[in-house]
Structures are given as structure tokens and as C-alpha cells.
Design a protein around this motif. Sequence first.
Motif, short mmCIF file in Angstrom:
data_model
loop_
_atom_site.label_atom_id
_atom_site.label_comp_id
_atom_site.label_asym_id
_atom_site.label_seq_id
_atom_site.Cartn_x
_atom_site.Cartn_y
_atom_site.Cartn_z
N ALA A 84 1.20 4.77 -10.69
CA ALA A 84 0.55 4.43 -9.43
C ALA A 84 -0.75 3.68 -9.66
O ALA A 84 -1.07 2.71 -8.94
N LEU A 85 -1.51 4.09 -10.67
CA LEU A 85 -2.80 3.44 -10.96
C LEU A 85 -2.59 2.00 -11.40
O LEU A 85 -3.26 1.08 -10.91
N LYS A 86 -1.64 1.78 -12.31
CA LYS A 86 -1.39 0.42 -12.78
C LYS A 86 -0.85 -0.46 -11.65
O LYS A 86 -1.23 -1.64 -11.51
N TYR A 87 0.04 0.13 -10.85
CA TYR A 87 0.61 -0.60 -9.73
C TYR A 87 -0.49 -1.01 -8.74
O TYR A 87 -0.54 -2.16 -8.28
N TYR A 88 -1.35 -0.08 -8.43
CA TYR A 88 -2.43 -0.36 -7.47
C TYR A 88 -3.42 -1.39 -8.01
O TYR A 88 -3.81 -2.33 -7.30
N LEU A 89 -3.86 -1.22 -9.25
CA LEU A 89 -4.86 -2.15 -9.80
C LEU A 89 -4.32 -3.57 -9.88
O LEU A 89 -5.02 -4.53 -9.52
N MET A 90 -3.06 -3.71 -10.33
CA MET A 90 -2.47 -5.05 -10.38
C MET A 90 -2.31 -5.61 -8.97
O MET A 90 -2.57 -6.80 -8.72
N GLY A 91 -1.87 -4.76 -8.04
CA GLY A 91 -1.68 -5.22 -6.68
C GLY A 91 -2.97 -5.62 -6.01
O GLY A 91 -3.04 -6.61 -5.27
N VAL A 139 0.81 -1.22 0.00
CA VAL A 139 0.00 0.00 0.00
C VAL A 139 0.85 1.27 0.00
O VAL A 139 0.61 2.18 -0.81
N PRO A 140 1.87 1.41 0.87
CA PRO A 140 2.70 2.62 0.79
C PRO A 140 3.45 2.73 -0.54
O PRO A 140 3.70 3.85 -1.03
N ALA A 141 3.80 1.59 -1.13
CA ALA A 141 4.53 1.62 -2.40
C ALA A 141 3.67 2.18 -3.53
O ALA A 141 4.18 2.84 -4.44
N TYR A 142 2.35 1.94 -3.49
CA TYR A 142 1.47 2.51 -4.51
C TYR A 142 1.54 4.03 -4.48
O TYR A 142 1.60 4.69 -5.52
N ALA A 143 1.52 4.59 -3.27
CA ALA A 143 1.59 6.05 -3.13
C ALA A 143 2.95 6.58 -3.56
O ALA A 143 3.05 7.64 -4.18
N LEU A 144 4.01 5.84 -3.25
CA LEU A 144 5.35 6.28 -3.65
C LEU A 144 5.48 6.34 -5.17
O LEU A 144 6.15 7.23 -5.71
N ALA A 145 4.85 5.40 -5.87
CA ALA A 145 4.95 5.39 -7.33
C ALA A 145 4.39 6.67 -7.94
O ALA A 145 4.88 7.14 -8.98
N GLY A 146 3.36 7.24 -7.31
CA GLY A 146 2.78 8.47 -7.83
C GLY A 146 3.23 9.70 -7.08
O GLY A 146 2.54 10.73 -7.13
N PHE A 147 4.36 9.64 -6.41
CA PHE A 147 4.80 10.72 -5.53
C PHE A 147 4.98 12.04 -6.28
O PHE A 147 4.68 13.11 -5.75
#
Length: 473
Positions: free
Chosen positions: A155-162, A137-145
Motif C-alpha cells: 500500500a505504501l509503495k502504491y500510494y507513493l508512486m501514485g 485512492v480507494p485502490a491504495y487502501a485495498l492494497a493494504g486491506f
Amino acid sequence: MNENLAALVPELALLGAAVIGLLAGSWLPRRRQWIVAALAAVACATGLVATAVTMVTDRAQTVFSSAFAVDTATNVGRLIVLTALLLIIGMSVETVRNHARETEYWVMLLMTGAGTLALVGANDLLMLFAAYLLASVPAYALAGFAKDAPGTEAALKYYLMGALLGITMLAGTALLYAAGHATHYGRLATTLPSAPYGLVAVGLVGVLAGLLFKIGGVPAHFWVPDVTDGAPAPVAAYVTTLPKVGGLIAGYRLLHQALADSDVNWSLMIAILAAVTMTLGNLAAFFQTSVKRLLAYSTISQVGYLLMALAVTTRSDLAQRSLLLYLAAYAVTNLGAFAVVTTLPQARALDDYRGLARRHPGLAAVLVVCLLGLVGTPPTGVFLGKLEIFSATIDGGYTWLAALAVANTVASLFYYLRWLGPLFLTTDTAAVDSPEGWGGWSAVTAHLAGVLSLTLGIAGQAVLTVAEGPLLS
């Protein structure tokens, strides 16, 4: 029930620093947000010292009803994760200095690092899933920092896949619980061999799907290129390094402790995934001109080599030590390459590195060491790691997989040389110019990572000796 919190000093240090840093950052002026970064570095150093003490005193144990194991794999994984976190902190300083959300960056980095440590020691399916969430979860936010278009897409792709594969992992956990009537690995080891074959097989595939997402292995690799390319360079360094350490050690422990006697032929399945992952990563990297996308596909190929150790988890006594050594060597080598990319933010394509050897010979030397290290060239640590993991694969009866890995290793030299070639050409452009003076924290981090990669190659036998201890059940 053992609830010895002293056994969890590294994890508690990161979580405590995250809470204190978040509170302190709410009151500190922007020019003093660096204090939170210093706090994060101190927390990592504290964890390293505590891990070293644990290893010297040989206090292997399990805590919280054996849901978390503190053993050889955990301690070596802690050393890798905490050292990698220190390197990422170093290369992040210039990127987030005086940023409006600088404190949040350090806090999220600490939280996701704590989740990775939890993955490393997870000895229970519920602990494994909780660690997956804390690391993700924190990594998703970091991707879109950066809050720009590429970062938002990443961040969106990372979150949806995760989220998708996280649900799949939770469903797999439920099926394994239904089959084995337990979530603790030790109990599952005794109940799963007599459980319905199909239930165990589908449940295991579900859990492995979540772990494949964490490590970026086929078929859960689609997020890796876009997130690596769209996220800030230090975050890209993080997502291509630390999740692999947590996910692979977690996968090794699950297979070794819970499914060693299962009738499900997971060994062949992982061997096939390893073959496809390394081949796809290498083939896709051939055509890349962006340095970050090239490193993204490179990391997919490296996952293929690392999965070889999981394929022979119960078939070779060399599997654990080869996995741990390779992870340590890959972590510092990959971070060294990303530290150079961070130091030269204007150099986004391979041709932008023309003339780097003349303008910045130190950075060029680090890049040569790290890229040739990723190939597996002596005397770097990855060379020794590949040698060990190939030996373990042959010892485990998968000679065909080792032969394919050798062929992929030779093929990978092509795209790494495409990057190294321009370094020694003359140019009139200034794309490889860096800030004047000593080069900043990212340059220092790059040199340190290069030295660590060489040191692991030269002193790798000591690491192999440390990594040979048994797992706790």
C-alpha cells in the motif's frame, strides 16, 4: 449543455451502491455483510444492462459540457470493466467473508470501479485527472486491506508512486492548458498544433506519466511486482486488470482527440515505451518462482503489447478495435489465472502446483487455458487480440515493433510453461488441496473466466464489429 444523467447509469449505479452499502454496512451484523456484496453485484449487472441498451439504441452523446463522452469506446470499456468487477467480486467472497471490514472492501471496490469508468469516458483533462484520483485512492487502501507486513509495504509503495505521478500528471495538465488555453480535447485539437512545441511536449509527457502509472508501463512500473505480491489475491487481480482498461482507453482518447495534428512525435515515443515495456516484463518474468510475481511481470509485458495500439492511434484504422478486443480478452484471461491462485491460497510458488491436474483437473484446465491464452495461443481471445494489434502496428508503419512483439511472445512461452509443467507431475504434497465440495465462489469464477476467454476467441469477430464505432469529440 447536456446533463442527461440517464447516460451515466453505469457510473451512478456503482457510486449509488457504494453510498448505500456504506450506510447499510454500518448497521448490518457481521454475518449479514454479504448483502453489501450482493448489492455490488446488482450494481454491476445494472450497469451492464444499461450499457447494452445504450449500444442497441445507438445513443452516442457527450454530457457535462462534453467533458464525458458516451461512445463506442466508452460502452465497450464499460462492458469490460463491469464484467471484470463481477469476476473480482466472485473471487473475493471467501477472502473477505466475515471480515471485520468486509463492507469497506466492497465499497472501495465499487468506488475504484466507478473511477475506472470515469477514465474510460473522460473527454477533458480535468475530468481525466478527477477520474485518476477516484480510481486510485480507494485502490491504495485495498492494497493494504490485510493489514499485514507485505500488504502495508504494498500500500505504501502504491500510494507513493501514485502520489508522485499524480502530481506529475496534474503539472502536465497545467502545461497543456497553458499551451492550448483549454482542457476539452476538441478545443485542444485546434489550439495545440500552433502552440509552442516544448510546452506541448513536456505537458504531454506529464499527463502520460500518470496514465503509465495506472497501466503499469515502463518507467512507471516499479510498484507492480510488490503490490501484486503483497496484496490479497483478489486485489492483485484488480490492480493488474482494471486500471489498464481505464488508463489505456483514456490514453487512446487523449491522443486521438486532442493531439492528432500536433507536431510532437508522440507516436514514436509510445512505440519505444511499448518495446521496452514488453521486453522488460518478459525478461524479469523468466526468473520468478512466486506465482503472483510471475503474473505481475506478465502483466507488464502485456501492457507493452497494448501500448502498440496507442502508438498507431492516428496511423491505423485498426487501432481502436484491436485495443478494445485485446483489453476484453486480457481482462477475463488474467482474472481467470488469478481466480485459480485465489482458490489455492497455500500454493504460492510454481512447485506448489505439482499434481494439480490429478487433484483438481478443472482448475488445471482453467490454468492451461489462461496461461496459454496470455501467450496468445488459439482459440483464446488474446490470440485474436494479438493478431489484430500486430496487424494494426504493421498497418501503422511500425513493422519493427510488431517483429519485436512476436519475438517477445515466443519468449514468454518459456516462463508460462515453467508454471504449467508441474501441473502434470505427481506429488505427495497437499499444497494444491482446496476446500472440499464445489470449490467455492473463486473456483466458479475461475471456470467462468476460462470459458469467457475461449468464447472471445471463437466469437471475436462480433466484438471487433462492435468496437469499430467512432469517438465523439
